[in-house]
Structures are given as C-alpha cells and as structure tokens.
Write a protein that holds these residues in place. Structure first.
Motif, mmCIF file in Angstrom:
data_model
loop_
_atom_site.group_PDB
_atom_site.id
_atom_site.type_symbol
_atom_site.label_atom_id
_atom_site.label_comp_id
_atom_site.label_asym_id
_atom_site.label_seq_id
_atom_site.Cartn_x
_atom_site.Cartn_y
_atom_site.Cartn_z
ATOM 1 N N ASP A 46 -8.197 2.167 -3.101
ATOM 2 C CA ASP A 46 -8.708 2.205 -1.736
ATOM 3 C C ASP A 46 -10.213 2.459 -1.753
ATOM 4 O O ASP A 46 -10.698 3.352 -2.475
ATOM 5 N N LYS A 96 -17.660 -1.668 0.592
ATOM 6 C CA LYS A 96 -17.035 -2.107 1.834
ATOM 7 C C LYS A 96 -17.457 -3.511 2.258
ATOM 8 O O LYS A 96 -17.051 -3.981 3.319
ATOM 9 N N CYS A 119 -1.940 -0.989 -3.723
ATOM 10 C CA CYS A 119 -3.163 -0.259 -3.384
ATOM 11 C C CYS A 119 -2.813 1.208 -3.192
ATOM 12 O O CYS A 119 -1.858 1.545 -2.478
ATOM 13 N N SER A 150 -6.417 -1.675 2.031
ATOM 14 C CA SER A 150 -6.681 -0.236 2.019
ATOM 15 C C SER A 150 -5.422 0.531 2.382
ATOM 16 O O SER A 150 -4.408 -0.049 2.789
ATOM 17 N N THR A 198 0.862 -1.178 0.000
ATOM 18 C CA THR A 198 0.000 0.000 0.000
ATOM 19 C C THR A 198 0.898 1.227 0.000
ATOM 20 O O THR A 198 1.941 1.243 0.661
ATOM 21 N N ASP A 207 -4.599 5.567 -3.603
ATOM 22 C CA ASP A 207 -5.831 6.364 -3.533
ATOM 23 C C ASP A 207 -6.143 7.099 -4.837
ATOM 24 O O ASP A 207 -7.045 7.926 -4.876
#
Length: 448
Positions: free
Chosen positions: A196, A262, A173, A331, A104, A175
């Motif tokens: 994310d 989610k 991962c 995430s 991430t 954003d």
C-alpha cells in the motif's frame, strides 16, 4: 406437554413462568409498552449499542426493556443468524472470483492494547466485496488461539486463505504490518506482492535512519562487537557529527518520494528514473528536472564532500526498490474504511465477549456486501414481526446512502474535496500554536 422429555417439560415450564412474571400487572402497568427482546438485540447490533445504553434510551421514551436474561437469550439466537448470513455472503462472493483476481487484505484488533481478539478480511479489488473474513480469539477469552497477541492478525490471514481458491489470486495488496507476505508466498509461490502506497512511506523512514546512522558508510557505521565506554562515547560523538551533514535534506527528498509513490500515470521504471535524478537535484544540477519555478535549496555538504554523495547514492539505490512493489491504483483504503465501520459497530472501549464480537464483525462484513438488503435479511432469518416505523427507517436510510454515493462520485464533489484537503494541509503547516514551552537552556540550568 405429553410426549416431551422431562428436561423439555422443565424448560417450557420455566419459560412460561418467566413470561407470567414479566407480564404481571403488579410489575408492569397495562399502558406501558414493552420492547421486543429479539428486535432490541437486532437494533443493538445494527447501531453499535449495548443493552444498558438501549435500555436508557427506551426508558426515556416510556418503553420498558425486557429483563437481561430474556434479552441475552434472544441475543444469542440473533448472533447465530447474523454469523450464518455473513458466512453465506462470503462464500457467494468467493465463488464469484475469477482468475487473475487482485485482493486487498488487512486486519484490526478488538482493543487498542493487549487485545484478545482480531479480525481480518480479504477484499476483491475489482468488486470491492469481501471474499473471506475471520475472527480469531485467544484462549483466555474462550477462543482457540494460544499464541501472542501480535500474531492474531497473522492467524486471521492464515484462516482466510482456507476460504478462497488461492489459484485465482494473481496479486495481493497489504500494509506489510505482519508476516502476510510470507504466508501468501507459501500458499502460492510466485504470487505478486503490492505494498500500500500510504504504508510504503515507512520504507523511506527505515532507509533514512540507515543513512544518518552511517549504515551506508562502513567507516562510520557502529560495529556490533563489544566496545568499552570510552569507545562508545567516541562513536556517539562521531555519529552526531555525521548526522549534521544531512540537516534539512530530508524534507526536500521525502516530499519528492511521496509524490512519486502516488503518481498514478507513471510506471515503476519511470518513477525509478525520476527518483535517481534526486541525487543531482539536491546538489543544484537541474538539467533533468521539470521545475515550474527555480529551486533555491542546495545540499552544500553534499556538494563539498564526495563521500557524502556516495552515501546518499546508496540510500537512493536502496529506496528505489520500494517503487517496484507499489501500485497507487491498488490500496488497502477500503479495508481501512471497513475497520472504521467495525469500530463503530464493535466499540473498542467495550470489553466484548467472544460471541458478541464475532456477531458484530459478521454484521459489518454482511452490511458491506449487502448494504441495501442486510437489515431485511436479518429480520427475515430471525422471523420477527416488522412494523411500519422500522420499515420506513430502513427505506429512508437506503435512499440516503444511494444519494450520498451518487453525490460523492461526481467530478464536482471530488474537486471540491481536493481543494478542501489542500487548504486544510496548508493551514495546518502555517498555523502557529500558542504553546511556546520551556527553552532547553532553562531546563539545563534547572537541572544543575
């Protein structure tokens, strides 16, 4: 001083003279305790403080601070050791990476506006350890980057790629705030991209704007060719009328979209099927729905107009692609937590110099990778004298961290936190404020 060069002799004489002035009995009383400059520099980094703040705290306790020149001289030495320890830790964690690693990544700026510095970190999703990190500084701040401020994060990502073996990375991962996807795809073609879930919501907003602006309907979309003012006015009125067809629809659709994003126990294909059903759901057909209670809302405009339903269908098809790149189990939350800790150590309201900011970010990374041994490692590398009070505080802080981590990992704590957040959200949505504002009609009358 025999055998030393002339410059070395001058430096030693100046150092001895400064120490004599500092310990002069006319300036310092014998009973006044003087803070150790190197320990003061270490404490400022660990607690996110500055020389001025720490000096005020020490003065209130009757402890004299070293002169600024002495403090900053020792701070440069401490900064160098902290950055050295951080690089060793990052390299150690990078070497531990195994094939098919998921990382991430995210970056943060030193200041909120027009920042000259930025830092970014790669974190191993499995171990939650930082495997690569860098700080990029613009040339105006003494750095080596000559691009614009909005490209600082991209440059951080590019430099981080040089610190790891990209062939060991299977997925990443991010954003989607910069050109990260292009950089990663160029470094390793075919690498799997994950967006994310919290940032994937932006994709919904983008598609919704396309829907209400008529992009999915060629007859109402605004053409890019030049038009005169009269045609512009007609187009504006047409778009306003078109937007009214979707009033109230967004709230119901967005809630279902975020729920699916989610949902951790459903794969992307199942989410896509459930999401497609929203077309029937909003017009009152609930044959494929699993409602616990009856839903009263019906999109009347969609029921009456087939062309609107076709536009909404195009919107659903476009947003369906978002689910393919979202994995709720992966995430950038850990990266965001790291940024919060970095902003505590390196306050965004302080105009840090390049060396100080790099050292504080390095300490943040080192503390994340070595939370229990970080303080001791810095003291040993700087060869400072330890004292009972300092050691006791370090041990107490380590115990509190372990206890806090154990408490937060229990099912009881997680359930209580879930209920607290749910209660908070309900209160925020139902609470009415005390500000009414000025009615729009009154504003129009005042402007006449």
């Amino acid at each position: 001083m025999r055998g030393c060069s002339l410059s070395t002799q001058r430096r030693l004489r100046a150092k001895n003279a400064a120490q004599k002035r500092w310990h002069n009995e006319e300036v310092h009383d014998n009973d006044v305790q003087i803070a150790d400059p190197k320990m003061m520099a270490i404490a400022c980094i660990e607690n996110g403080s500055t020389y001025t703040k720490s000096r005020g705290i020490l003065a209130a306790q009757g402890i004299e601070s070293p002169p600024k020149s002495t403090y900053y001289y020792n701070q440069r030495k401490v900064n160098a050791t902290v950055k050295e320890l951080c690089n060793e830790s990052l390299k150690k964690e990078a070497d531990k990476m195994t094939p098919n690693t998921v990382i991430t990544l995210d970056g943060a700026y030193a200041h909120r506006r027009n920042s000259s510095m930025c830092h970014a970190a790669f974190m191993n999703h499995t171990t939650n350890k930082i495997v690569a990190g860098s700080v990029v500084t613009k040339a105006r701040k003494g750095g080596d980057f000559y691009g614009s401020s909005n490209m600082l994060e991209t440059e951080c990502i590019r430099r981080n790629l040089q610190q790891i073996d990209i062939n060991k990375v299977e997925k990443f991962c991010h954003d989607r705030d910069n050109k990260t996807g292009d950089l990663m795809a160029k470094a390793k073609p075919g690498i799997n991209e994950i967006i994310d879930a919290n940032h994937a919501k932006k994709g919904f907003e983008t598609c919704w704007k396309k829907l209400i602006n008529g992009v999915y309907n060629a007859t109402t979309s605004i053409k890019k060719s030049a038009v005169n003012n009269a045609k512009k006015a007609i187009t504006f009125v047409t778009n306003v009328e078109y937007k009214k067809n979707f009033t109230g629809l967004k709230t119901h659709v967005k809630r279902w979209f975020e729920y699916l994003l989610k949902k951790k126990d459903w794969n992307a294909d199942k989410k896509a099927i459930k999401w497609k059903n929203v077309e029937q759901h909003v017009i009152g057909n609930h044959d494929a729905c699993n409602h616990r209670k009856n839903v009263k809302y019906v999109w009347k405009k969609g029921v009456q107009n087939e062309f609107l339903r076709n536009d909404f269908h195009s919107f659903v098809e476009d947003t369906q692609k978002i689910f393919l790149n979202v994995d709720p189990n992966v995430s950038t939350n850990k990266n965001e937590s790291l940024h919060a800790e970095a902003s505590r150590i390196a306050d965004k309201n302080v105009p840090w110099g390049r060396d100080s900011y790099e050292a504080r970010i390095s300490y943040t990374y080192l503390k994340h990778n070595e939370p229990e041994n970080c303080s001791q490692m810095i003291r040993e590398r700087n060869r400072v004298k330890s004292n009972i009070v300092d050691q006791r505080f370090i041990e107490e802080r380590a115990r509190e961290r372990v206890q806090r981590s154990a408490t937060r990992s229990t099912p009881e704590y997680k359930e209580s936190e879930r209920k607290r957040r749910e209660k908070f959200r309900k209160e925020m949505s139902t609470k009415k404020g005390d500000y009414i504002g000025i009615p729009y009609s009154q504003l129009c009358n005042d402007n006449k």
